[in-house]
Design a protein around this motif. Structure first.
Motif, mmCIF file in Angstrom:
data_model
loop_
_atom_site.group_PDB
_atom_site.id
_atom_site.type_symbol
_atom_site.label_atom_id
_atom_site.label_comp_id
_atom_site.label_asym_id
_atom_site.label_seq_id
_atom_site.Cartn_x
_atom_site.Cartn_y
_atom_site.Cartn_z
ATOM 1 N N UNK A 138 82.871 14.887 18.421
ATOM 2 C CA UNK A 138 83.855 14.541 19.445
ATOM 3 C C UNK A 138 83.181 13.725 20.547
ATOM 4 N N UNK A 139 83.819 12.607 20.941
ATOM 5 C CA UNK A 139 83.238 11.698 21.930
ATOM 6 C C UNK A 139 84.277 11.387 23.010
ATOM 7 N N UNK A 140 83.837 11.438 24.266
ATOM 8 C CA UNK A 140 84.737 11.317 25.408
ATOM 9 C C UNK A 140 84.574 9.990 26.131
ATOM 10 N N UNK A 141 85.706 9.406 26.550
ATOM 11 C CA UNK A 141 85.717 8.259 27.454
ATOM 12 C C UNK A 141 86.647 8.583 28.609
ATOM 13 N N UNK A 142 86.244 8.215 29.826
ATOM 14 C CA UNK A 142 87.083 8.422 31.000
ATOM 15 C C UNK A 142 88.011 7.222 31.159
ATOM 16 N N UNK A 143 89.333 7.479 31.125
ATOM 17 C CA UNK A 143 90.334 6.410 31.131
ATOM 18 C C UNK A 143 91.526 6.852 31.973
ATOM 19 N N UNK A 144 92.138 5.937 32.724
ATOM 20 C CA UNK A 144 93.331 6.233 33.516
ATOM 21 C C UNK A 144 94.466 6.675 32.590
ATOM 22 N N UNK A 145 95.298 7.639 33.023
ATOM 23 C CA UNK A 145 96.335 8.187 32.136
ATOM 24 C C UNK A 145 97.261 7.146 31.518
ATOM 25 N N UNK A 146 97.775 6.221 32.305
ATOM 26 C CA UNK A 146 98.718 5.251 31.754
ATOM 27 C C UNK A 146 98.063 4.382 30.684
ATOM 28 N N UNK A 147 96.798 4.061 30.862
ATOM 29 C CA UNK A 147 96.111 3.223 29.878
ATOM 30 C C UNK A 147 95.741 4.016 28.634
ATOM 31 N N UNK A 148 95.409 5.283 28.802
ATOM 32 C CA UNK A 148 94.945 6.081 27.660
ATOM 33 C C UNK A 148 96.037 6.261 26.619
ATOM 34 N N UNK A 149 97.296 6.363 27.045
ATOM 35 C CA UNK A 149 98.386 6.543 26.089
ATOM 36 C C UNK A 149 98.531 5.309 25.218
ATOM 37 N N UNK A 150 98.379 4.126 25.821
ATOM 38 C CA UNK A 150 98.414 2.897 25.037
ATOM 39 C C UNK A 150 97.277 2.824 24.038
ATOM 40 N N UNK A 151 96.120 3.355 24.397
ATOM 41 C CA UNK A 151 94.982 3.357 23.475
ATOM 42 C C UNK A 151 95.253 4.259 22.277
ATOM 43 N N UNK A 152 95.924 5.374 22.514
ATOM 44 C CA UNK A 152 96.312 6.239 21.396
ATOM 45 C C UNK A 152 97.305 5.512 20.497
ATOM 46 N N UNK A 153 98.301 4.904 21.104
ATOM 47 C CA UNK A 153 99.339 4.216 20.345
ATOM 48 C C UNK A 153 98.759 3.118 19.459
ATOM 49 N N UNK A 154 97.745 2.399 19.974
ATOM 50 C CA UNK A 154 97.148 1.290 19.231
ATOM 51 C C UNK A 154 96.044 1.737 18.273
ATOM 52 N N UNK A 155 95.723 3.020 18.282
ATOM 53 C CA UNK A 155 94.688 3.510 17.381
ATOM 54 C C UNK A 155 93.278 3.333 17.892
ATOM 55 N N UNK A 156 93.125 3.005 19.178
ATOM 56 C CA UNK A 156 91.786 2.809 19.734
ATOM 57 C C UNK A 156 91.090 4.128 20.031
ATOM 58 N N UNK A 157 91.845 5.177 20.311
ATOM 59 C CA UNK A 157 91.282 6.522 20.465
ATOM 60 C C UNK A 157 92.159 7.485 19.667
ATOM 61 N N UNK A 158 91.589 8.625 19.308
ATOM 62 C CA UNK A 158 92.315 9.598 18.487
ATOM 63 C C UNK A 158 93.216 10.508 19.302
ATOM 64 N N UNK A 159 92.760 10.874 20.504
ATOM 65 C CA UNK A 159 93.494 11.840 21.315
ATOM 66 C C UNK A 159 93.283 11.507 22.779
ATOM 67 N N UNK A 160 94.323 11.676 23.579
ATOM 68 C CA UNK A 160 94.220 11.446 25.020
ATOM 69 C C UNK A 160 94.647 12.686 25.775
ATOM 70 N N UNK A 161 93.990 12.928 26.893
ATOM 71 C CA UNK A 161 94.433 13.941 27.850
ATOM 72 C C UNK A 161 94.958 13.167 29.055
ATOM 73 N N UNK A 162 96.254 13.247 29.274
ATOM 74 C CA UNK A 162 96.902 12.497 30.346
ATOM 75 C C UNK A 162 97.742 13.450 31.191
ATOM 76 N N UNK A 163 98.328 12.925 32.251
ATOM 77 C CA UNK A 163 99.163 13.770 33.103
ATOM 78 C C UNK A 163 100.329 12.975 33.657
ATOM 79 N N UNK A 164 101.365 13.698 34.074
ATOM 80 C CA UNK A 164 102.433 13.102 34.856
ATOM 81 C C UNK A 164 102.704 14.009 36.051
ATOM 82 N N UNK A 165 103.612 13.567 36.913
ATOM 83 C CA UNK A 165 103.978 14.345 38.094
ATOM 84 C C UNK A 165 105.422 14.814 37.968
ATOM 85 N N UNK A 166 105.782 15.784 38.804
ATOM 86 C CA UNK A 166 107.108 16.376 38.707
ATOM 87 C C UNK A 166 108.226 15.354 38.917
#
Length: 302
Positions: free
Chosen positions: A123-151
């Protein structure tokens, strides 16, 4: 025959925007990525990267080839998922993208736990802003993202991406010691009209949430100072330069001179794990999501 690793390098440059960022995501050096693409150019007899200022940009041919590369990488991912599923245990490389406070406050324990229990999982970690990390998952650039939203600002998963809730991260109003609000048990949002704020830069999720929330309460925030990292924001509060809204995850103990006050209603951001639907059967994904959820209660109230 086109080399898959060279196609992967080209696709990474397309997704991440620069050779350096692609190298960081792949775990290579920038020169190694450049060499892979140079070999791909010779194989295809096509110019793929052009100089653009201090960086490079993809040619039209490179963009078309990158789209094909994404399809091929998706096929490879399905094959790897099937093999891992048949073995019945997490194996192989798993790339994870997480925003800064999760990378600091949650992922170290999760990754150490996974390494101890599943030595064949890399398992390998990269620090990425939440909005960008979801796009990376969608495009197959990363396998899993930990992201957040607000209420008040949900973060929906795009088509082809699944998500699971990790937990809720509470947010406190931080004020300097001696501030009129420092002795209060709670503060309503409408009472913050005259405050000078310390916040992340525009375009960041926390900044956008602060502006939207205070405007909804009839306040136009006076943001005097911007900083990327939460420890810097806390240091500015400690110096008496303003107040800040900062989540608890990854914040660490507050220094002398800083007081946390409950904001009413209490701001909450929700953490999610996101992955591509095609990888849902992969044991590494399922086990990592379970481990994130299992570790959450131990860090949620820090």
């Amino acid at each position: 025959m086109l080399d898959l690793q060279r196609l992967r390098a080209l696709h990474a440059v397309s997704v991440h925007g620069t050779v350096g960022a692609a190298a960081l995501a792949l775990g290579y050096t920038p020169s190694a990525v450049s060499q892979q693409i140079a070999k791909l150019e010779r194989e295809t007899r096509t110019v793929l990267l052009e100089r653009h200022g201090r960086g490079v940009r993809l040619t039209d041919e490179a963009r078309r080839l990158s789209a094909t590369a994404q399809e091929l990488l998706s096929i490879v991912e399905r094959a790897e998922t099937e093999l891992e599923e048949r073995r019945g245990r997490p194996t192989g490389r798993l790339t994870v993208a997480a925003f800064a406070s999760a990378a600091r406050g949650l992922l170290p324990g999760v990754l150490a736990d996974l390494a101890a229990r599943h030595p064949t999982l890399d398992a390998r970690l990269s620090e990425v802003d939440p909005h960008r990390s979801i796009g990376l998952v969608e495009k197959g650039a990363v396998d899993l993202a930990v992201a957040h939203d607000w209420d008040i600002a949900p973060l929906p998963a795009p088509p082809g991406v699944e998500q699971a809730v990790i937990g809720d991260d509470l947010c406190d109003l931080l004020v300097p010691e001696g501030h009129p609000l420092a002795g209060r048990t709670s503060v309503r949002r409408a009472e913050l009209k005259e405050e000078r704020w310390i916040c992340q830069p525009p375009g960041r999720v926390c900044h956008d949430w602060l502006v939207r929330t205070l405007r909804a309460a009839g306040c136009e925030p006076d943001i005097a100072h911007h900083a990327e990292e939460n420890p810097t924001l806390v240091a500015l509060v400690a110096a008496g330069l303003g107040v800040a809204l900062i989540p608890r995850l990854g914040r660490g103990p507050l220094p002398e001179g800083v007081v946390a006050v409950r904001l009413d209603p209490l701001p909450v951001r929700r953490l999610y794990a996101l992955w591509r639907t095609g990888a849902s059967r992969r044991p590494a994904i399922a086990e990592t999501v379970r481990t994130l959820q299992a570790h959450w209660p131990g860090v949620a109230d820090i």
